[in-house]
Motif scaffolding. Structure first.
Motif, PDB file in Angstrom:
ATOM      1  N   SER A  74       0.831  -1.204   0.000  1.00 63.83           N
ATOM      2  CA  SER A  74       0.000   0.000   0.000  1.00 63.83           C
ATOM      3  C   SER A  74       0.867   1.255   0.000  1.00 63.83           C
ATOM      4  CB  SER A  74      -0.904   0.003   1.237  1.00 63.83           C
ATOM      5  OG  SER A  74      -1.792   1.087   1.210  1.00 63.83           O
ATOM      6  N   GLY A  75       0.314   2.352  -0.511  1.00 66.80           N
ATOM      7  CA  GLY A  75       0.984   3.639  -0.405  1.00 66.80           C
ATOM      8  C   GLY A  75       1.631   4.150  -1.679  1.00 66.80           C
ATOM      9  N   PHE A  76       1.491   3.425  -2.798  1.00 64.84           N
ATOM     10  CA  PHE A  76       2.090   3.858  -4.050  1.00 64.84           C
ATOM     11  C   PHE A  76       1.294   5.004  -4.676  1.00 64.84           C
ATOM     12  CE2 PHE A  76       4.552   0.158  -3.581  1.00 64.84           C
ATOM     13  CZ  PHE A  76       5.561   0.141  -4.533  1.00 64.84           C
ATOM     14  N   LYS A  77       1.967   5.808  -5.497  1.00 61.71           N
ATOM     15  CA  LYS A  77       1.311   6.912  -6.190  1.00 61.71           C
ATOM     16  C   LYS A  77       0.868   6.463  -7.573  1.00 61.71           C
ATOM     17  CE  LYS A  77       1.931  11.777  -7.455  1.00 61.71           C
ATOM     18  NZ  LYS A  77       2.868  12.931  -7.449  1.00 61.71           N
ATOM     19  N   PHE A  78      -0.360   6.800  -7.921  1.00 65.33           N
ATOM     20  CA  PHE A  78      -0.917   6.460  -9.228  1.00 65.33           C
ATOM     21  C   PHE A  78      -0.255   7.323 -10.296  1.00 65.33           C
ATOM     22  CE2 PHE A  78      -4.086   6.466 -12.615  1.00 65.33           C
ATOM     23  CZ  PHE A  78      -4.522   5.144 -12.619  1.00 65.33           C
ATOM     24  N   SER A  79       0.116   6.707 -11.430  1.00 71.34           N
ATOM     25  CA  SER A  79       0.841   7.425 -12.474  1.00 71.34           C
ATOM     26  C   SER A  79       0.026   7.551 -13.753  1.00 71.34           C
ATOM     27  CB  SER A  79       2.151   6.697 -12.802  1.00 71.34           C
ATOM     28  OG  SER A  79       1.883   5.433 -13.393  1.00 71.34           O
ATOM     29  N   LYS A  80       0.449   8.464 -14.607  1.00 74.47           N
ATOM     30  CA  LYS A  80      -0.187   8.644 -15.910  1.00 74.47           C
ATOM     31  C   LYS A  80      -0.016   7.381 -16.754  1.00 74.47           C
ATOM     32  CE  LYS A  80      -0.292  11.675 -19.957  1.00 74.47           C
ATOM     33  NZ  LYS A  80       0.288  12.896 -20.604  1.00 74.47           N
ATOM     34  N   GLU A  81       1.132   6.712 -16.607  1.00 78.33           N
ATOM     35  CA  GLU A  81       1.383   5.477 -17.340  1.00 78.33           C
ATOM     36  C   GLU A  81       0.359   4.402 -16.953  1.00 78.33           C
ATOM     37  OE1 GLU A  81       3.684   7.259 -15.802  1.00 78.33           O
ATOM     38  OE2 GLU A  81       4.762   8.027 -17.574  1.00 78.33           O
ATOM     39  N   SER A  82       0.011   4.381 -15.657  1.00 74.91           N
ATOM     40  CA  SER A  82      -0.983   3.413 -15.189  1.00 74.91           C
ATOM     41  C   SER A  82      -2.346   3.686 -15.807  1.00 74.91           C
ATOM     42  CB  SER A  82      -1.091   3.450 -13.663  1.00 74.91           C
ATOM     43  OG  SER A  82       0.110   3.009 -13.062  1.00 74.91           O
ATOM     44  N   LEU A  83      -2.711   4.944 -15.875  1.00 71.88           N
ATOM     45  CA  LEU A  83      -3.998   5.308 -16.471  1.00 71.88           C
ATOM     46  C   LEU A  83      -4.029   4.914 -17.947  1.00 71.88           C
ATOM     47  CD1 LEU A  83      -6.763   6.655 -16.163  1.00 71.88           C
ATOM     48  CD2 LEU A  83      -5.679   8.836 -16.750  1.00 71.88           C
ATOM     49  N   ASN A  84      -2.948   5.162 -18.659  1.00 63.90           N
ATOM     50  CA  ASN A  84      -2.899   4.800 -20.075  1.00 63.90           C
ATOM     51  C   ASN A  84      -2.978   3.286 -20.257  1.00 63.90           C
ATOM     52  OD1 ASN A  84      -2.698   7.466 -20.920  1.00 63.90           O
ATOM     53  ND2 ASN A  84      -0.463   7.469 -20.880  1.00 63.90           N
ATOM     54  N   TRP A  85      -2.345   2.554 -19.357  1.00 61.55           N
ATOM     55  CA  TRP A  85      -2.405   1.082 -19.388  1.00 61.55           C
ATOM     56  C   TRP A  85      -3.846   0.588 -19.230  1.00 61.55           C
ATOM     57  CZ3 TRP A  85      -2.445  -2.264 -14.680  1.00 61.55           C
ATOM     58  CH2 TRP A  85      -2.242  -3.619 -14.984  1.00 61.55           C
ATOM     59  N   ARG A 132      -5.849   1.267 -22.346  1.00 60.22           N
ATOM     60  CA  ARG A 132      -5.567   0.289 -23.402  1.00 60.22           C
ATOM     61  C   ARG A 132      -6.338  -1.009 -23.157  1.00 60.22           C
ATOM     62  NH1 ARG A 132      -0.274   2.303 -22.745  1.00 60.22           N
ATOM     63  NH2 ARG A 132       0.378   0.448 -21.577  1.00 60.22           N
ATOM     64  N   PHE A 133      -6.432  -1.388 -21.884  1.00 58.85           N
ATOM     65  CA  PHE A 133      -7.194  -2.598 -21.564  1.00 58.85           C
ATOM     66  C   PHE A 133      -8.662  -2.411 -21.938  1.00 58.85           C
ATOM     67  CE2 PHE A 133      -9.829  -5.334 -19.036  1.00 58.85           C
ATOM     68  CZ  PHE A 133      -9.167  -6.556 -19.091  1.00 58.85           C
ATOM     69  N   LYS A 134      -9.228  -1.267 -21.587  1.00 55.66           N
ATOM     70  CA  LYS A 134     -10.645  -1.016 -21.856  1.00 55.66           C
ATOM     71  C   LYS A 134     -10.940  -0.987 -23.355  1.00 55.66           C
ATOM     72  CE  LYS A 134     -13.610  -0.303 -19.601  1.00 55.66           C
ATOM     73  NZ  LYS A 134     -14.657  -1.230 -19.092  1.00 55.66           N
ATOM     74  N   ARG A 146     -15.484  -6.736 -17.022  1.00 58.59           N
ATOM     75  CA  ARG A 146     -15.565  -6.010 -15.759  1.00 58.59           C
ATOM     76  C   ARG A 146     -14.146  -5.748 -15.253  1.00 58.59           C
ATOM     77  NH1 ARG A 146     -19.107  -4.982 -11.556  1.00 58.59           N
ATOM     78  NH2 ARG A 146     -18.111  -4.800  -9.518  1.00 58.59           N
ATOM     79  N   VAL A 147     -13.887  -4.506 -14.821  1.00 54.68           N
ATOM     80  CA  VAL A 147     -12.542  -4.115 -14.409  1.00 54.68           C
ATOM     81  C   VAL A 147     -12.537  -3.534 -12.998  1.00 54.68           C
ATOM     82  CG1 VAL A 147     -10.585  -2.590 -14.884  1.00 54.68           C
ATOM     83  CG2 VAL A 147     -11.824  -3.648 -16.778  1.00 54.68           C
ATOM     84  N   HIS A 148     -11.648  -4.081 -12.157  1.00 52.97           N
ATOM     85  CA  HIS A 148     -11.340  -3.518 -10.854  1.00 52.97           C
ATOM     86  C   HIS A 148      -9.913  -2.968 -10.920  1.00 52.97           C
ATOM     87  CE1 HIS A 148     -14.388  -6.184  -8.441  1.00 52.97           C
ATOM     88  NE2 HIS A 148     -14.873  -5.836  -9.631  1.00 52.97           N
ATOM     89  N   VAL A 149      -9.627  -1.916 -10.159  1.00 50.65           N
ATOM     90  CA  VAL A 149      -8.289  -1.329 -10.148  1.00 50.65           C
ATOM     91  C   VAL A 149      -7.825  -1.156  -8.710  1.00 50.65           C
ATOM     92  CG1 VAL A 149      -6.909   0.720 -10.690  1.00 50.65           C
ATOM     93  CG2 VAL A 149      -8.548  -0.148 -12.361  1.00 50.65           C
ATOM     94  N   ASP A 150      -6.561  -1.507  -8.456  1.00 53.84           N
ATOM     95  CA  ASP A 150      -5.982  -1.417  -7.113  1.00 53.84           C
ATOM     96  C   ASP A 150      -4.616  -0.757  -7.197  1.00 53.84           C
ATOM     97  OD1 ASP A 150      -5.082  -1.739  -4.536  1.00 53.84           O
ATOM     98  OD2 ASP A 150      -5.235  -3.923  -4.510  1.00 53.84           O
ATOM     99  N   GLY A 151      -4.434   0.312  -6.402  1.00 51.54           N
ATOM    100  CA  GLY A 151      -3.123   0.945  -6.318  1.00 51.54           C
ATOM    101  C   GLY A 151      -3.147   2.444  -6.512  1.00 51.54           C
ATOM    102  N   GLY A 152      -2.906   3.201  -5.431  1.00 49.73           N
ATOM    103  CA  GLY A 152      -2.782   4.646  -5.528  1.00 49.73           C
ATOM    104  C   GLY A 152      -4.073   5.388  -5.791  1.00 49.73           C
ATOM    105  N   VAL A 153      -5.214   4.785  -5.446  1.00 46.83           N
ATOM    106  CA  VAL A 153      -6.507   5.417  -5.745  1.00 46.83           C
ATOM    107  C   VAL A 153      -6.900   6.422  -4.672  1.00 46.83           C
ATOM    108  CG1 VAL A 153      -8.967   5.052  -6.126  1.00 46.83           C
ATOM    109  CG2 VAL A 153      -7.316   3.412  -7.044  1.00 46.83           C
TER     110      VAL A 153
END
Length: 217
Positions: free
Chosen positions: A158-169, A172-174, A181-188
């Motif tokens: 826990s505690g990581f910062k969400f990045s622009k690269e993560s959002l782009n990733w 791309r999945f979507k 159905r998509v769940h997301v975990d990390g820096g939210v």
């Protein structure tokens, strides 16, 4: 799902997401410094329907106790994330626990067939992926999974910062799997939740952002 110490806009945003039933929020139990019972009481004051639980091979008995506390004191749905080499060893325990969602970390598996086995044994089984894994390498598993948990942080940390690269990733999945159905975990946090809602994410896991807040109300 809001915090007293955050911006007022952030409070409105996460409340709006839940009120319009667009995206679910799943607080991460083990990011809390409080007891399980106190954490459940706090989460029950929010808009959340779920409780996220990270599961490792050595702590099944402790997790069973914690889930029992959750079941006895709330109607929160159990959202589990299995980070272990052979999840099939715990099939009997998981059937007894009856989690509403079970995501299995692909990169931790000894054999891909273990995921298929879990799909055949339990309802709502998801495939958890980090950015190290190419979608094309697990295309068959993604299509078979009931949902996908996209990890934008190291699994279980826990505690990581969400990045622009993560959002782009995630975008791309979507594009590649628009109906999955998509769940997301990390820096939210509140701002990240808005970005994820905009690309069609169904559920976000939030750990340190929520659990380290002065209040979840």
């Amino acid at each position: 799902m809001t915090r007293v110490t955050g911006s007022q806009d952030g409070k409105k945003h996460l409340a709006l997401l839940r009120n319009y039933n667009i995206m679910k929020v799943s607080p991460s139990l083990y990011s809390s410094k409080n007891s399980v019972l106190d954490t459940v009481k706090l989460v029950r004051t929010t808009f959340s329907d779920y409780m996220h639980i990270d599961f490792y091979e050595k702590d099944i008995e402790e997790i069973k106790k914690d889930i029992s506390v959750i079941r006895k004191n709330s109607d929160l749905k159990i959202d589990m994330h299995l980070i272990c080499n052979n999840p099939t060893l715990f099939t009997a325990e998981l059937k007894a626990i009856k989690p509403e969602y079970v995501a299995i970390q692909f990169e931790s598996l000894e054999d891909d067939q273990m995921f298929i086995s879990m799909l055949n044994e339990l309802p709502n089984v998801g495939l958890a992926l980090t950015q190290k894994t190419k979608f094309s390498d697990v295309d068959i598993l993604i299509k078979q999974a009931d949902y996908v948990l996209l990890m934008t942080t190291t699994p279980g940390v826990s505690g990581f910062k969400f990045s622009k690269e993560s959002l782009n990733w995630i975008k791309r999945f979507k594009v590649k799997y628009p109906r999955k159905r998509v769940h997301v975990d990390g820096g939210v946090n509140d701002k990240v939740a808005l970005e994820l809602k905009a690309v069609g994410v169904d559920c976000v896991v939030s750990g340190s952002y929520l659990m380290n807040s002065t209040s979840m109300i």
